[in-house]
Design a protein around this motif. Structure first.
Motif, PDB file in Angstrom:
ATOM      1  N   ALA A   1      19.701   4.729  -7.771  1.00  0.00           N
ATOM      2  CA  ALA A   1      18.287   4.619  -7.407  1.00  0.00           C
ATOM      3  C   ALA A   1      17.958   3.211  -6.914  1.00  0.00           C
ATOM      4  O   ALA A   1      17.206   3.038  -5.943  1.00  0.00           O
ATOM      5  N   THR A   2      18.523   2.189  -7.559  1.00  0.00           N
ATOM      6  CA  THR A   2      18.262   0.814  -7.143  1.00  0.00           C
ATOM      7  C   THR A   2      18.820   0.534  -5.758  1.00  0.00           C
ATOM      8  O   THR A   2      18.154  -0.100  -4.918  1.00  0.00           O
TER       9      THR A   2
ATOM     10  N   ALA B   1      16.599   2.369  -3.163  1.00  0.00           N
ATOM     11  CA  ALA B   1      15.303   1.701  -3.020  1.00  0.00           C
ATOM     12  C   ALA B   1      15.464   0.353  -2.327  1.00  0.00           C
ATOM     13  O   ALA B   1      14.628  -0.043  -1.503  1.00  0.00           O
TER      14      ALA B   1
ATOM     15  N   GLY C   1      13.517  -0.415   1.076  1.00  0.00           N
ATOM     16  CA  GLY C   1      12.554  -1.502   1.026  1.00  0.00           C
ATOM     17  C   GLY C   1      12.984  -2.698   1.849  1.00  0.00           C
ATOM     18  O   GLY C   1      12.156  -3.357   2.502  1.00  0.00           O
TER      19      GLY C   1
ATOM     20  N   SER D   1       4.591   2.304 -12.318  1.00  0.00           N
ATOM     21  CA  SER D   1       5.751   3.014 -11.762  1.00  0.00           C
ATOM     22  C   SER D   1       5.969   4.342 -12.462  1.00  0.00           C
ATOM     23  O   SER D   1       6.333   5.340 -11.829  1.00  0.00           O
TER      24      SER D   1
ATOM     25  N   VAL E   1      13.280   5.959  -6.647  1.00  0.00           N
ATOM     26  CA  VAL E   1      13.255   5.256  -5.355  1.00  0.00           C
ATOM     27  C   VAL E   1      11.817   5.121  -4.858  1.00  0.00           C
ATOM     28  O   VAL E   1      11.393   4.041  -4.408  1.00  0.00           O
TER      29      VAL E   1
ATOM     30  N   GLN F   1       9.968   2.383  -6.700  1.00  0.00           N
ATOM     31  CA  GLN F   1      10.453   1.002  -6.693  1.00  0.00           C
ATOM     32  C   GLN F   1      10.630   0.383  -5.312  1.00  0.00           C
ATOM     33  O   GLN F   1      10.820  -0.830  -5.224  1.00  0.00           O
ATOM     34  N   TRP F   2      10.585   1.157  -4.238  1.00  0.00           N
ATOM     35  CA  TRP F   2      10.892   0.588  -2.923  1.00  0.00           C
ATOM     36  C   TRP F   2       9.927  -0.536  -2.544  1.00  0.00           C
ATOM     37  O   TRP F   2      10.310  -1.483  -1.836  1.00  0.00           O
TER      38      TRP F   2
ATOM     39  N   TYR G   1      10.967  -4.227  -3.256  1.00  0.00           N
ATOM     40  CA  TYR G   1      11.923  -4.806  -2.311  1.00  0.00           C
ATOM     41  C   TYR G   1      11.272  -5.083  -0.965  1.00  0.00           C
ATOM     42  O   TYR G   1      11.601  -6.070  -0.298  1.00  0.00           O
TER      43      TYR G   1
ATOM     44  N   GLN H   1      15.704  -4.775 -11.434  1.00  0.00           N
ATOM     45  CA  GLN H   1      15.210  -3.415 -11.240  1.00  0.00           C
ATOM     46  C   GLN H   1      16.212  -2.357 -11.692  1.00  0.00           C
ATOM     47  O   GLN H   1      15.832  -1.215 -11.955  1.00  0.00           O
TER      48      GLN H   1
END
Length: 308
Positions: A114-115, A118, A122, A152, A175, A178-179, A182, A232
C-alpha cells in the motif's frame, strides 16, 4: 617504464550518495537505539518471510488443527504430545506463535504494498503539480486538502464499506487514504528544486520534460519522500490492524495481527490473555522498529535535524 595512472576522482553524485551512507553507518555504530531498531526490524521481517519454515504448524490448515487443543495456556503440549505451544493456542486450537508469524506476513505485506502504490501515485501527481503549476496544481492541492481534512481511518472505512473485505480492497483503501501525504511532500520539494539553477540550465539546453522531471528533479525530491514513506509504512500497518480489529479489513481466512487481536479480545476478562496480548505485542514491536529506523533515516537525510 610505464606510469600507473591515478584512480579517477569520485563524481559529485557518488559523493552525495556516500555521505549519507557514511553518516548512516556511523549512526548505527554510535547509537544503541538505532542499532536495536534496525536489528529488531530485520528479525521481524525475516521471521515474516520465513514463516512457512519457522512456524511449528500451518495455523490455517484445518488438517493440522484440533479443537481439543483450544485455548491452551503458553507452554502447554498438544493432546498427542507431538507439539509444544510456546505461546498457547486460540479457541480453534491454532498455535499462537504460528498464527503470529503468518499474521506478520500479511500485515507487513499489506503495509509495504500500500505504501509503495500510494508513493508512486502521490509522487507522480505532486511532481507534475510542482513543476507545471497552474490550474492542475490548484485543483490537485484542493483535492488533497479536502482529503487530509478527514481522518485516514474514516476515508478507509467508507471505501471498505463500499468495496467489501479482502486484501486487494484494503490495499486500495489504504492507498486512497495516504496518497495525499506524498503528493503534498513531493510538490513542496519540487517547488523549491524547480527554481534552482540546474533546472533552468536543463531547460535552456532543450532537455525533454520527462528527462528533466525524472532525471534531474525527482532525485532531489526523494530524501523527504523516503522519510515520509518509512513512517507511512508503520501508519499503514496500524491502520490495517485497526480496520481488521473492527471487522472491516481482512476476512478470517486471511488474518493479520489486527484480526488475531480481535479474535482473542473476548477472552481477556476470562484470563486467557495470550490469545490477544501476544499478537498485540508483535504489532507494537513491529511499529516501534519501523519508527526507530525511520527516525534514523530522517536524521541521515536531513543533517540539520541530526540529534546532538
Amino acid at each position: 617504464m610505464s606510469e600507473t595512472s591515478p584512480p579517477p576522482a569520485a563524481s559529485p553524485a557518488d559523493s552525495e550518495v556516500e555521505r549519507p551512507l557514511r553518516r548512516l553507518a556511523r549512526m548505527y555504530a554510535e547509537s544503541r537505539v538505532a542499532l536495536f531498531g534496525l536489528a529488531l526490524l530485520l528479525v521481524i521481517v525475516l521471521a515474516a518471510l520465513l514463516a512457512p519454515w519457522l512456524a511449528p504448524q500451518n495455523p490455517y490448515d484445518l488438517m493440522q488443527l484440533d479443537m481439543l487443543d483450544g485455548r491452551l495456556p503458553p507452554g502447554s503440549a498438544s493432546g498427542d504430545g507431538r507439539l509444544t505451544y510456546l505461546l498457547g493456542t486460540d479457541e480453534q486450537g491454532r498455535d499462537m506463535l504460528s498464527a503470529i508469524l503468518y499474521g506478520l506476513r500479511i500485515s507487513v505485506g499489506v503495509g509495504v504494498v500500500a505504501t509503495l502504490m500510494a508513493l508512486a501515485i502521490g509522487m507522480a501527481l505532486g511532481l507534475a503539480a510542482g513543476y507545471f503549476g497552474g490550474r492542475f496544481d490548484a485543483v490537485l492541492m484542493r483535492i488533497a486538502d479536502i482529503q487530509l481534512s478527514f481522518p485516514s481511518i474514516l476515508v478507509a472505512m467508507i471505501l471498505l464499506a463500499l468495496f467489501g473485505q479482502g486484501i486487494d480492497k484494503i490495499v486500495i483503501a489504504l492507498v486512497a487514504a495516504q496518497w495525499a501525504y506524498y503528493a503534498r511532500t513531493t510538490r513542496s520539494a519540487a517547488l523549491v528544486e524547480g527554481r534552482k539553477e540546474y533546472i533552468e540550465a536543463a531547460r535552456l539546453l532543450g532537455l525533454s520534460t520527462p528527462r528533466i522531471l525524472f532525471r534531474h528533479l525527482l532525485p532531489n525530491c526523494l530524501p523527504p519522500l523516503i522519510v515520509v514513506a518509512a513512517l507511512q509504512v508503520a501508519a499503514a500497518i496500524a491502520l490495517e490492524a485497526t480496520l481488521s480489529f473492527l471487522g472491516l479489513g481482512l476476512p478470517v481466512t486471511e488474518p493479520s495481527l489486527g484480526l488475531l487481536i480481535a479474535n482473542g479480545f473476548q477472552y481477556l476478562y476470562s484470563g486467557r490473555y495470550w490469545i490477544s496480548v501476544f499478537p498485540g505485542v508483535a504489532l507494537l514491536l513491529l511499529i516501534l522498529a519501523i519508527n526507530l529506523v525511520a527516525d534514523q533515516l530522517r536524521d541521515v537525510l536531513n543533517p540539520r535535524l541530526q540529534s546532538q
